[in-house]
Design an enzyme around this catalytic site. Structure first.
Site, PDB file in Angstrom:
ATOM      1  N   GLU A   3      82.911   4.806  93.207  1.00  0.00           N
ATOM      2  CA  GLU A   3      82.374   4.040  92.071  1.00  0.00           C
ATOM      3  C   GLU A   3      83.488   3.261  91.374  1.00  0.00           C
ATOM      4  O   GLU A   3      83.293   2.120  90.965  1.00  0.00           O
ATOM      5  CB  GLU A   3      81.644   4.951  91.082  1.00  0.00           C
ATOM      6  CG  GLU A   3      80.331   5.509  91.598  1.00  0.00           C
ATOM      7  CD  GLU A   3      79.229   4.487  91.811  1.00  0.00           C
ATOM      8  OE1 GLU A   3      79.361   3.322  91.383  1.00  0.00           O
ATOM      9  OE2 GLU A   3      78.214   4.866  92.421  1.00  0.00           O
TER      10      GLU A   3
ATOM     11  N   TRP B 211      78.026  -3.077  95.677  1.00  0.00           N
ATOM     12  CA  TRP B 211      77.973  -1.739  96.274  1.00  0.00           C
ATOM     13  C   TRP B 211      77.915  -1.811  97.794  1.00  0.00           C
ATOM     14  O   TRP B 211      78.473  -0.967  98.486  1.00  0.00           O
ATOM     15  CB  TRP B 211      76.791  -0.951  95.702  1.00  0.00           C
ATOM     16  CG  TRP B 211      76.794   0.463  96.185  1.00  0.00           C
ATOM     17  CD1 TRP B 211      75.852   1.063  96.948  1.00  0.00           C
ATOM     18  CD2 TRP B 211      77.805   1.467  95.952  1.00  0.00           C
ATOM     19  NE1 TRP B 211      76.203   2.368  97.207  1.00  0.00           N
ATOM     20  CE2 TRP B 211      77.399   2.635  96.604  1.00  0.00           C
ATOM     21  CE3 TRP B 211      79.011   1.470  95.251  1.00  0.00           C
ATOM     22  CZ2 TRP B 211      78.150   3.814  96.589  1.00  0.00           C
ATOM     23  CZ3 TRP B 211      79.760   2.645  95.228  1.00  0.00           C
ATOM     24  CH2 TRP B 211      79.329   3.792  95.896  1.00  0.00           C
TER      25      TRP B 211
ATOM     26  N   TYR C 139      71.295   4.611 102.051  1.00  0.00           N
ATOM     27  CA  TYR C 139      71.925   5.191 100.861  1.00  0.00           C
ATOM     28  C   TYR C 139      70.871   5.480  99.784  1.00  0.00           C
ATOM     29  O   TYR C 139      70.838   6.561  99.204  1.00  0.00           O
ATOM     30  CB  TYR C 139      73.014   4.243 100.331  1.00  0.00           C
ATOM     31  CG  TYR C 139      73.643   4.713  99.049  1.00  0.00           C
ATOM     32  CD1 TYR C 139      74.501   5.806  99.033  1.00  0.00           C
ATOM     33  CD2 TYR C 139      73.361   4.079  97.846  1.00  0.00           C
ATOM     34  CE1 TYR C 139      75.068   6.254  97.847  1.00  0.00           C
ATOM     35  CE2 TYR C 139      73.925   4.521  96.664  1.00  0.00           C
ATOM     36  CZ  TYR C 139      74.778   5.602  96.666  1.00  0.00           C
ATOM     37  OH  TYR C 139      75.330   6.053  95.482  1.00  0.00           O
TER      38      TYR C 139
END
Length: 190
Positions: free
Chosen positions: A41, A49, A19
């Site tokens: 998000e 995350w 990522y």
């Protein structure tokens, strides 16, 4: 062969490394991907995350590949189905927010031609290049993320607080917060 130096948050997990190396901080202009990142998000709020990255494919499947036209039409039966899906974050407020955000997203597209044109106008359609030496220097929010958050809330978006919006700005490349010794520092705004 020497290991690449990355932002410290990307260490360890292959998902985070991928990522970081291939998405985070790269300017994103596809409306469907901008919608996906906005929803992810929001889903991340209060979680790590990596949790979201691990569930990303399940999210894509559950949310019709993040097609805002489809998500905007979700009814209570579909919302209940999502809340029973163990592959995603099953938070009622966040799922309802995703549907509300799809509706607001479509309204922004109609008014501005695209969500891309709207959101990138906040940075004059060019990434803000920051110059942090360490991740400790990177802010959780800024006056600009405060303003975008406030504006999005007025438009009916939910789970778009300033911290979430700053993380979104980082994710879609509106700000380049790769630290100075990261191998992507120089090239992330290309």
């Amino acid at each position: 062969m020497r290991e690449k130096t990355r932002c410290s948050w990307a260490g360890g997990s292959p998902l985070c490394i991928d990522y970081h190396d291939n998405e985070w901080g790269r300017p994103l202009h596809c409306d469907d991907k901008l919608f996906e990142m906005l929803i992810l998000e929001g889903m991340q709020a209060g979680l790590s995350w990596i949790t979201i990255l691990k569930k990303r494919e399940a999210f894509r499947e559950a949310f019709d590949e993040f097609d805002p036209n489809k998500v905007a039409r979700y009814d209570e039966a579909k919302i209940q189905e999502l809340l029973e899906n163990k592959g995603i974050v099953r938070n009622r407020l966040k799922v309802h927010a995703a549907v509300a955000n799809a509706k607001a997203f479509l309204e922004v597209q109609e008014k501005h031609g695209s969500f891309d044109a709207f959101i990138w106008s906040y940075v004059n359609h060019a990434p803000i290049m920051n110059h942090w030496k360490t991740m400790d220097e990177v802010p959780a929010s800024t006056p600009l993320s405060d303003q975008i958050s406030k504006d999005l809330k007025k438009l009916g978006f939910r789970f778009v607080g300033s911290t979430i919006i700053y993380a979104y700005m980082q994710a879609i490349g509106m700000v380049n917060d790769h630290v100075a010794d990261c191998f992507l520092y120089q090239g992330a705004d290309a």
